[in-house]
Design an enzyme around this catalytic site. Structure first.
Site, PDB file in Angstrom:
ATOM      1  CB  ILE A 170      -1.020   0.036   1.174  1.00 36.78           C
ATOM      2  CG1 ILE A 170      -0.310  -0.080   2.521  1.00 36.78           C
ATOM      3  CG2 ILE A 170      -2.077  -1.015   1.025  1.00 36.78           C
ATOM      4  CD1 ILE A 170      -1.290   0.046   3.684  1.00 36.78           C
ATOM      5  CE  LYS A 171       2.902   3.261   5.180  1.00 38.68           C
ATOM      6  NZ  LYS A 171       3.698   3.479   6.385  1.00 38.68           N
ATOM      7  CG  ASN A 172       5.408   0.478  -5.114  1.00 39.48           C
ATOM      8  OD1 ASN A 172       4.933   0.891  -6.159  1.00 39.48           O
ATOM      9  ND2 ASN A 172       6.658   0.113  -5.005  1.00 39.48           N
TER      10      ASN A 172
END
Lengths: 321, 384
Positions: free
Chosen positions: A115-117
């Site tokens: 989710i943080k890419n």
């Protein structure tokens, strides 16, 4: 370095590209390693090297095919931050005229894992641009919010979609509902501001309704920095100072007999209001009262920031000596 | 300040931790391949904060490796895999370029092999009409304030502004201002939530562009006061980046550096409870492998990012680190010297142009000739 990429290691049946029948015509390109003292050398696994050697070969050949698309997926699995692989994947999708349905599913699956890419979120944004359609994005970001309510990327994506495709309908309610569930969700407060700023604007009527909304939320949680910040932001949209509200909080603080750590934001708001009043009207009495509150902040209400409150109080005292 | 006074335990174990990263990473870190230069910056920077960078052997070879990742057309690639692609796909990255320059400075290189004119025109090509910067060319990377504006501002600050006009600078500054959040911090893009790291990026970039605490300052005294408030409110024990988020060691740098930039005249310890920040960071030291964890929890291990930023943050708090450069103060002198040298060499080249004024007639006729030649060359190309 906090997430790991070993989500493919359980695939026992995985076949290296060099062993695949349908890849026999391709000669992998392995850039020669000239440096004995590379910095941050990575002990690439065999399957990593295999994927990227074939990726290099496919790029050299300028091949845009189904199998190349599949190869990019394997490369992305192993390094989802490689923006050149994503770029090549997009070119393949374009050249093959692929329907985007599967790609939407693919990015959603990837986003839920990483989710943080940055690159996956960017890819998703490009898909929306290609399809000229942001209609499924609200539901998708809500899936992410279930995992992490304050995920910065998901909020940024949602705001982009809302602005790009004019999807403001229902957004203010969405932010408000989140705040009813969790009044400490700063991302939702920010989103509420964003939606008003870009849709209705800060009309007199909206300001009034937002002020009563935030006052309600302060009733629920008086020491919530987010609510106070939101109140200040609304007030910044008015040129003339709102003395009625300021005076109200002065009296509110006055009547609290046993003040403690949970009144620090109220006290800070009142100190700011009085200091501003002191400055604007050369009101010495207001200055003295502000200094008193700042001192109380430094000793009892918010001692962790005592140096800061002391500093503010000495500045104000010096000004009104 | 001596590193022992940071009180982060066995310094040698931290040195070993960073040296291990420089040496070889296990295969599970393959997903970091495209950012190898950034990881190198964290490891070398960490060693520098620990005062241990001079223990490194092979500095020359490291420098060679870094230059091997330079694009002849300006900028650096994060790794060989990113570089050795056909030219239409091989795109240097602004964050890798920032990291490369940082690494070279840390290793004692004079930056004299950087292709400066190419670098500057590449950076210019990454600038969007709204004043933001792309990370890599052709929108293969998203555009945002993240480090991209900060990285560009740092590089322009060091290597000069010759093809970066005053109007370009103003556009970049305007974009930064448009990222200001309702709580007067800064977010990633216009409208996004205020955030400690992005507030740092915004303030440091404004400083490099000469628009912070100067005659051209774009933030009012009242706004700077609000930014200071936002930053001091980010302490609960340690430091976090957004309201009601848990403390996280990397914000020791981001938020404290933003605080220092917003109000440089006042020491950090005059605004925050320094002892509590220190004890939070100390509680996150990884006793097993060295380095510093994101937060103090059982399932956490030290990682390069948090180890680097925690140390950088302590450096800011102890006033050993110049926040906008992310470098120890004793290195910034060298950066300024390099900056002056780059400036002078540009002056030299323009002086030598002037001295050729005697040959003006010849130059003019040469210029006409070359325009004509270009025209001749282009004509068949465009009609083809």
């Amino acid at each position: 370095m906090s997430s790991s990429s070993d989500d493919y290691s359980d695939e026992d049946s995985y076949i290296l590209f060099k062993d695949r029948e349908d890849w026999r015509d391709v000669i992998p390109v392995n850039p020669e390693d000239n440096f004995e003292h590379e910095v941050v050398r990575i002990a690439y696994s065999e399957d990593f090297k295999d994927c990227f050697d074939y990726f290099r070969a496919i790029c050299d050949k300028d091949e845009y095919s189904e199998r190349a698309l599949e190869l990019t997926e394997e490369c992305i699995k192993r390094n989802h931050a490689n923006y050149s692989v994503w770029e090549y994947r997009r070119r393949i999708l374009k050249k093959l005229g692929k329907k985007l349905e599967a790609e939407y599913d693919y990015t959603q699956k990837m986003l839920r894992r990483h989710i943080k890419n940055f690159q996956i979120w960017h890819h998703r944004q490009v898909l929306c641009e290609w399809a000229n359609d942001g209609s499924r994005e609200k539901a998708m970001t809500e899936l992410i919010f279930k995992q992490d309510q304050k995920n910065y990327h998901a909020w940024q994506h949602r705001q982009w979609v809302v602005k790009r495709f004019g999807l403001y309908d229902g957004e203010i309610d969405f932010a408000r509902e989140l705040l009813i569930k969790d009044v400490y969700n700063n991302s939702a407060w920010n989103h509420l501001h964003f939606c008003i700023q870009n849709s209705t604007g800060w009309t007199e009527e909206i300001r009034k309704s937002e002020i009563s909304f935030v006052l309600e939320k302060l009733e629920v949680a008086i020491d919530n920095e987010c609510s106070w910040n939101y109140l200040r932001a609304i007030q910044n949209h008015i040129l003339t100072a709102n003395t009625e509200l300021g005076d109200k909080f002065v009296s509110k603080l006055d009547v609290i007999e046993e003040r403690g750590n949970s009144h620090k934001h109220l006290a800070a708001y009142v100190a700011d209001y009085l200091a501003e009043k002191a400055e604007n009207d050369s009101d010495k009495e207001a200055a003295e009262k502000a200094v008193k509150i700042l001192t109380e902040l430094s000793t009892d209400l918010d001692p962790i920031r005592r140096n800061y409150w002391n500093y503010l109080s000495s500045c104000l005292s010096a000004q009104f000596q | 300040m001596k590193i022992e006074e940071y009180g982060i335990g066995n310094v040698r174990s931290h040195v070993r931790y960073f040296r291990n990263i420089l040496n070889v990473l296990p295969s599970r870190y393959s997903y970091l391949d495209s950012q190898r230069l950034v990881i190198a910056q964290f490891a070398l920077g960490g060693l520098s904060f620990l005062g241990a960078i001079d223990q490194l052997q092979n500095k020359e070879e490291f420098i060679e490796w870094i230059y091997s990742l330079q694009s002849p057309h300006g900028g650096f690639f994060g790794s060989k895999i990113m570089k050795e692609l056909p030219s239409h796909l091989a795109k240097p990255h602004i964050a890798s370029t920032f990291a490369a320059v940082q690494c070279l400075i840390l290793l004692g290189d004079e930056l004299d092999r950087i292709h400066i004119p190419e670098l500057l025109s590449w950076i210019k090509s990454l600038m969007n009409p709204d004043g933001s910067f792309q990370g890599a060319a052709d929108a293969s990377e998203p555009t945002d304030l993240r480090e991209f504006t900060y990285c560009a501002a740092f590089l322009i600050h060091i290597f000069g502004t010759s093809n970066f006009s005053d109007e370009d600078r103003k556009r970049a500054v305007q974009y930064i201002i448009s990222c200001q959040s309702p709580d007067t911090a800064f977010g990633q893009v216009p409208g996004a939530e205020g955030h400690g790291a992005l507030t740092f990026c915004a303030l440091a970039s404004l400083k490099f562009f000469g628009c912070l605490h100067s005659d051209e300052g774009v933030l009012s005294a009242a706004e700077l006061k609000r930014i200071v408030r936002f930053c001091v409110n980010r302490q609960s024990e340690g430091i976090h980046g957004r309201p009601h988020k848990p403390d996280d060691t990397c914000y020791t740098f981001w938020t404290c550096a933003a605080l220092k930039l917003a109000q440089p005249s006042i020491d950090i310890s005059e605004k925050l409870d320094k002892e509590r920040v220190l004890s939070f960071v100390r509680s996150c030291v990884d006793e097993n492998i060295g380095g510093i964890k994101k937060l103090n929890a059982k399932n956490q291990y030290a990682d390069a990012t948090h180890s680097y930023f925690a140390l950088a943050g302590l450096g800011v708090i102890f006033d050993d680190v110049m926040p906008e450069y992310m470098l120890k103060k004793d290195l910034t002198k060298r950066v300024l010297r390099i900056r002056n040298r780059v400036k002078e060499s540009k002056l030299d080249s323009s002086n030598s142009l002037l001295s050729r004024a005697g040959n003006l007639a010849l130059s003019v006729s040469f210029a006409i000739l070359s325009v004509y030649a270009t025209y001749l060359l282009r004509e068949p190309l465009t009609s083809a």
